[in-house]
Design a protein around this motif. Structure first.
Motif, PDB file in Angstrom:
ATOM      1  N   GLN A  28       0.845  -1.192   0.000  1.00 26.41           N
ATOM      2  CA  GLN A  28       0.000   0.000   0.000  1.00 26.41           C
ATOM      3  C   GLN A  28       0.877   1.237   0.000  1.00 26.41           C
ATOM      4  O   GLN A  28       1.696   1.430   0.909  1.00 26.41           O
ATOM      5  N   ALA A  29       0.706   2.042  -1.028  1.00 25.59           N
ATOM      6  CA  ALA A  29       1.413   3.310  -1.122  1.00 25.59           C
ATOM      7  C   ALA A  29       0.522   4.418  -0.548  1.00 25.59           C
ATOM      8  O   ALA A  29      -0.703   4.266  -0.516  1.00 25.59           O
ATOM      9  N   PRO A  30       1.098   5.524  -0.116  1.00 22.65           N
ATOM     10  CA  PRO A  30       0.292   6.616   0.450  1.00 22.65           C
ATOM     11  C   PRO A  30      -0.785   7.085  -0.525  1.00 22.65           C
ATOM     12  O   PRO A  30      -0.506   7.314  -1.701  1.00 22.65           O
ATOM     13  N   GLY A  31      -1.998   7.172  -0.032  1.00 22.67           N
ATOM     14  CA  GLY A  31      -3.096   7.651  -0.853  1.00 22.67           C
ATOM     15  C   GLY A  31      -3.670   6.625  -1.809  1.00 22.67           C
ATOM     16  O   GLY A  31      -4.561   6.952  -2.599  1.00 22.67           O
ATOM     17  N   LYS A  32      -3.180   5.405  -1.741  1.00 24.10           N
ATOM     18  CA  LYS A  32      -3.665   4.369  -2.645  1.00 24.10           C
ATOM     19  C   LYS A  32      -4.242   3.207  -1.861  1.00 24.10           C
ATOM     20  O   LYS A  32      -3.974   3.038  -0.674  1.00 24.10           O
ATOM     21  N   GLU A  33      -5.031   2.388  -2.538  1.00 29.10           N
ATOM     22  CA  GLU A  33      -5.588   1.201  -1.914  1.00 29.10           C
ATOM     23  C   GLU A  33      -4.526   0.109  -1.801  1.00 29.10           C
ATOM     24  O   GLU A  33      -3.552   0.089  -2.551  1.00 29.10           O
ATOM     25  N   ARG A  34      -4.779  -0.775  -0.861  1.00 25.83           N
ATOM     26  CA  ARG A  34      -3.886  -1.918  -0.708  1.00 25.83           C
ATOM     27  C   ARG A  34      -4.024  -2.813  -1.939  1.00 25.83           C
ATOM     28  O   ARG A  34      -5.136  -3.126  -2.367  1.00 25.83           O
ATOM     29  N   GLU A  35      -2.892  -3.222  -2.497  1.00 29.64           N
ATOM     30  CA  GLU A  35      -2.936  -4.016  -3.710  1.00 29.64           C
ATOM     31  C   GLU A  35      -2.187  -5.329  -3.553  1.00 29.64           C
ATOM     32  O   GLU A  35      -1.205  -5.428  -2.804  1.00 29.64           O
ATOM     33  N   PHE A  36      -2.658  -6.310  -4.297  1.00 36.35           N
ATOM     34  CA  PHE A  36      -2.072  -7.640  -4.285  1.00 36.35           C
ATOM     35  C   PHE A  36      -0.712  -7.619  -4.957  1.00 36.35           C
ATOM     36  O   PHE A  36      -0.509  -6.951  -5.971  1.00 36.35           O
ATOM     37  N   VAL A  37       0.222  -8.388  -4.382  1.00 36.39           N
ATOM     38  CA  VAL A  37       1.549  -8.536  -4.972  1.00 36.39           C
ATOM     39  C   VAL A  37       1.784  -9.983  -5.396  1.00 36.39           C
ATOM     40  O   VAL A  37       2.099 -10.264  -6.546  1.00 36.39           O
ATOM     41  N   ALA A  38       1.639 -10.914  -4.445  1.00 33.85           N
ATOM     42  CA  ALA A  38       1.892 -12.324  -4.736  1.00 33.85           C
ATOM     43  C   ALA A  38       1.243 -13.187  -3.669  1.00 33.85           C
ATOM     44  O   ALA A  38       0.998 -12.725  -2.554  1.00 33.85           O
TER      45      ALA A  38
END
Length: 124
Positions: free
Chosen positions: A39-49
């Protein structure tokens, strides 16, 4: 109650590598899936692996495929994320998660346990 503790984050230059670790404790089920999200600032949590207990083929987000590798040491109850050829857009807080199911998913709400995260910063 499963506890997950991430480590290995830090500052790296673009093109460099880092390896994240996720140590698990308190697990009572042997049929589970572990995943990495960011999760980057201001962004939604995203899948990596994600990787299933069964050792089936891991799942990777398109943005990291070919650069990141998920692995696990079941004897040590530890999961790893090897990150190579890193890019500034990989900068985020990285979270380890566990799901009480052998089926991998990319949806954060389907994971039952989360670590506190470790910060990864890639400079250009």
């Amino acid at each position: 109650q499963v506890q997950l503790v991430e480590s290995g984050g830090g500052l790296v230059q673009a093109g460099g590598s880092l390896r994240l670790s996720c140590a698990a404790s308190g697990r009572t089920s042997s049929r589970y899936t572990m995943g990495w999200f960011r999760q980057a600032p201001g962004k939604e949590r995203e899948f990596v692996a994600a990787s299933s207990w069964s050792g089936s083929i891991p799942d990777y987000a398109d943005s990291v495929k070919g650069r990141f590798t998920i692995s696990r040491d079941n004897a040590e109850n530890t999961m790893y994320l090897q990150m190579n050829r890193m890019k500034p857009e990989d900068t985020a807080r990285y979270y380890c998660a566990e799901r009480i199911s052998p089926v991998t998913t990319r949806v954060p709400v389907t994971y039952n346990y989360w670590g506190q995260g470790t910060q990864v910063t890639v400079s250009s």
